[in-house]
Design an enzyme around this catalytic site. Structure first.
Site, PDB file in Angstrom:
ATOM      1  N   ARG A 122       0.850  -1.200   0.000  1.00 56.25           N
ATOM      2  CA  ARG A 122       0.000   0.000   0.000  1.00 56.25           C
ATOM      3  C   ARG A 122       0.882   1.245   0.000  1.00 56.25           C
ATOM      4  NH1 ARG A 122      -3.862  -0.536   4.675  1.00 56.25           N
ATOM      5  NH2 ARG A 122      -4.966  -1.954   3.267  1.00 56.25           N
ATOM      6  N   CYS A 177     -14.835  -3.766  -1.460  1.00 52.85           N
ATOM      7  CA  CYS A 177     -13.481  -4.102  -1.024  1.00 52.85           C
ATOM      8  C   CYS A 177     -12.901  -5.176  -1.951  1.00 52.85           C
ATOM      9  CB  CYS A 177     -13.502  -4.591   0.414  1.00 52.85           C
ATOM     10  SG  CYS A 177     -14.293  -6.205   0.618  1.00 52.85           S
ATOM     11  N   CYS A 192      -7.735 -11.518  -0.210  1.00 50.71           N
ATOM     12  CA  CYS A 192      -7.855 -11.206   1.213  1.00 50.71           C
ATOM     13  C   CYS A 192      -8.172 -12.460   2.015  1.00 50.71           C
ATOM     14  CB  CYS A 192      -8.938 -10.152   1.441  1.00 50.71           C
ATOM     15  SG  CYS A 192      -9.175  -9.748   3.196  1.00 50.71           S
ATOM     16  N   CYS A 233     -14.024  -2.682   4.995  1.00 50.59           N
ATOM     17  CA  CYS A 233     -13.044  -1.872   4.276  1.00 50.59           C
ATOM     18  C   CYS A 233     -13.680  -0.955   3.233  1.00 50.59           C
ATOM     19  CB  CYS A 233     -11.999  -2.775   3.622  1.00 50.59           C
ATOM     20  SG  CYS A 233     -10.902  -3.564   4.820  1.00 50.59           S
ATOM     21  N   LYS A 291      -7.110   6.160  12.468  1.00 48.83           N
ATOM     22  CA  LYS A 291      -7.462   6.821  11.208  1.00 48.83           C
ATOM     23  C   LYS A 291      -7.939   8.247  11.463  1.00 48.83           C
ATOM     24  CE  LYS A 291      -8.688   2.462   8.951  1.00 48.83           C
ATOM     25  NZ  LYS A 291      -9.737   1.676   8.256  1.00 48.83           N
ATOM     26  N   ARG A 333      -2.786   6.015  10.063  1.00 49.56           N
ATOM     27  CA  ARG A 333      -2.770   5.614   8.653  1.00 49.56           C
ATOM     28  C   ARG A 333      -2.834   6.843   7.731  1.00 49.56           C
ATOM     29  NH1 ARG A 333      -4.692   0.185   8.155  1.00 49.56           N
ATOM     30  NH2 ARG A 333      -3.906  -1.007   9.927  1.00 49.56           N
ATOM     31  N   CYS A 367     -16.460  -9.314   4.197  1.00 52.01           N
ATOM     32  CA  CYS A 367     -16.523  -9.668   5.614  1.00 52.01           C
ATOM     33  C   CYS A 367     -16.924  -8.422   6.386  1.00 52.01           C
ATOM     34  CB  CYS A 367     -15.174 -10.221   6.097  1.00 52.01           C
ATOM     35  SG  CYS A 367     -13.934  -8.946   6.411  1.00 52.01           S
ATOM     36  N   LYS A 417      -4.804   0.138  14.764  1.00 45.19           N
ATOM     37  CA  LYS A 417      -4.711   1.177  13.743  1.00 45.19           C
ATOM     38  C   LYS A 417      -5.471   2.426  14.172  1.00 45.19           C
ATOM     39  CE  LYS A 417      -8.536  -1.016  11.238  1.00 45.19           C
ATOM     40  NZ  LYS A 417      -8.907  -1.741  10.022  1.00 45.19           N
TER      41      LYS A 417
END
Length: 566
Positions: A78, A431, A437, A480, A212, A147, A476, A210
């Protein structure tokens, strides 16, 4: 002095970080091991901080098991780009890398960054080196750190947008990890003897999970501000930014069958002058560092810290650490969380073209050569490229005389004019999911276009082609593609089976609610068609699809609405 955490049973990730020597681990040695396509177990965790996830080709999983081969391990990489900005030279470099080391495509993410997929271990270091050679980076695009910082993609929309865009870049750079491990491992820099690493904010075990950050400029909420741990809403008076409303505690990920996990929207807790934004952000991050759950990663986001201790506790802690009190929130209004397509003239008298990129996948296929088209444009383009929070692309800073050339290149390569697409398709997100994934239960990006083909028949039949109905699909519940904020949300449960959620707001300030579980495609179409027909016939003037299903009591409003602290 580092705070000692109260939890007695730290998660395995915490132990890995603790002994990693500021994210080094044994990544260098793992990369050199030619007996496997994978990294060592601990390094799989640590490499996230360097901008990569280890994955494997799930489409080949059964075949390789039968042949007694290990999974075809590969890596996602990424690229960090605050606000999603790249130059034509950088675009061409990324395009080349996707062919040389990846699967021949680029993914534009829902956080305004780029992803490569399908990179083998031997291509990992050359890819990251090449990214850095064009003055981009993969550092801190994953892992338990701040992020990529999101904001409006076009700073030339107004002077306000320009200022906020600049602030996003400043925040992004400020919160980068200070460890030199990244430069040593990937860029062949030597560690200077006698100068140990030190992380003044993150400390040696970084954050519990994480983090954001996003900045939004009303009335547009195209970056879904309330889905972030920390959001800043620009408050404008007389064409100048007075400051920002602060919202905290957003996060959409959850786990099926675990009610202690849930999607949550951020709460608006106060107002800060613009010169205090980084101070506020640093203090919020420090509170999460000190009090976040380090025992159970499923409960480790800032939203859980706030819900466990209370919003009032959090605001008091923030004010105490700041040494001054946040002011009351200022009034604002969001009207939409979608992109506006086509040409827009900026305040610099140059043009910006927002291009629909279905689910952010830049690729070439028969009759549709988007990747080739954008490469051709990059060779002649004197402006820039900008990623949106909805997985789309802005071709920016175009001179009037160059507009037709760009339109001709897109048309020649089969890139459809956005005006020929339904509002449903243009408001869709998905996603990656299968087949890369490892968390996905079902298809998403590879499947949603064909489902929309079938839904479009119903949409056109009922005269709703122009209506921007947000539809989002994830493989899932990690969310995302922010499916919890879709007016129509679909979350994968098993191959070919999805939970259907309805009733999110059109402006991103209300979550959707579960409508039906474990639906097949035929079930999804059967459930949605009568609702779409009713919406076409019975909606109020300017009523959004999400508001309609709430008014008609097709689903209930989400129990916990967005809160604003007075």
């Amino acid at each position: 002095m580092e705070k000692k955490f109260a939890q007695d049973n730290l998660s395995e990730d915490e132990h890995i970080k603790d002994k990693s020597d500021f994210l080094r681990g044994t990544i260098k040695e793992s990369l050199q091991n030619r007996l496997t396509g994978a990294l060592d177990t601990d390094d799989v965790k640590l490499i996230k901080y360097h901008g990569s996830y280890q994955q494997y080709d799930r489409d080949l999983e059964s075949e390789r098991k039968q042949k007694k081969l290990e999974p075809l391990y590969q890596f996602m990489v990424r690229v960090r780009a605050a606000g999603g900005l790249t130059t034509p030279k950088q675009w061409l470099a990324l395009d080349k890398l996707s062919d040389e080391y990846g699967n021949g495509t680029l993914k534009l993410t829902s956080r305004q960054s780029f992803q490569f997929h399908g990179i083998l271990k031997r291509g990992l270091k050359p890819t990251i080196q090449a990214v850095n050679e064009v003055l981009l980076s993969t550092l801190a695009t994953c892992g338990d750190v701040n992020r990529n910082v999101m904001c409006n993609s076009n700073p030339y929309q107004s002077l306000i947008h320009k200022e906020v865009y600049g602030l996003a870049g400043e925040i992004s750079n400020y919160f980068l990890p200070k460890t030199t491990a990244y430069h040593e491992i990937w860029l062949n820099k030597e560690k200077v003897a006698g100068t140990p690493d030190f992380e003044p904010l993150y400390h040696h075990t970084y954050l519990p999970r994480k983090f954001k950050i996003a900045l939004a400029i009303p009335p547009n909420n195209e970056i879904d501000i309330f889905a972030n741990d920390l959001g800043f809403i620009a408050i404008e008076e007389n064409n100048k930014i007075k400051g920002f409303n602060i919202c905290v505690g957003g996060g959409l990920g959850s786990t099926f069958g675990n009610e202690t996990t849930y999607p949550r929207l951020a709460d608006v807790i106060g107002f800060t002058p613009k010169e205090k934004v980084i101070e506020v952000a640093e203090t919020v991050i420090a509170i999460q560092r000190d009090y976040g759950n380090r025992s159970d990663r499923r409960l480790s986001r800032l939203k859980h810290t706030i819900d466990d201790r209370g919003l009032e506790w959090f605001v008091n802690e923030l004010n105490t650490r700041l040494g001054w009190k946040l002011a009351s929130p200022r009034s604002y209004q969001f009207i939409s969380n979608g992109d506006k397509y086509g040409w827009l003239k900026g305040i610099n008298n140059k043009w910006f073209y927002t291009l629909f990129v279905e689910h952010g996948r830049v690729k070439n296929e028969e009759g549709y050569s988007l990747k080739k088209a954008l490469s051709e444009i990059a060779y002649i383009h004197k402006g820039d490229f900008r990623l949106t929070g909805n997985q789309n692309l802005i071709i920016g800073n175009v001179l009037e005389k160059d507009k037709k050339n760009i339109e001709d290149i897109l048309k020649k390569n089969g890139v459809k004019d956005h005006s020929k697409l339904t509002g449903l398709r243009k408001s869709s997100m998905a996603c990656v999911a299968l087949g890369t994934c490892g968390l996905a239960f079902a298809e998403s990006e590879r499947y949603l276009p064909s489902l929309i083909d079938k839904l479009d028949v119903i949409i056109r039949k009922n005269g709703l082609e122009e209506n921007e109905i947000n539809i989002r699909m994830t493989g899932c519940p990690n969310n995302c593609a922010r499916s919890s904020l879709g007016e129509i949300g679909l979350v994968g449960r098993a191959i070919g089976r999805y939970n259907l959620y309805l009733g999110a707001s059109h402006n991103g300030d209300r979550l959707n609610s579960l409508y039906k579980e474990m639906l097949s495609e035929a079930d999804i179409l059967a459930e949605l068609e009568p609702i779409i027909v009713a919406y076409a016939q019975e909606r109020d003037m300017e009523e959004s699809f999400g508001n309609f299903v709430i008014r008609k009591e097709i689903v209930e409003k989400t129990i916990r609405p967005l809160q604003v602290l007075k």
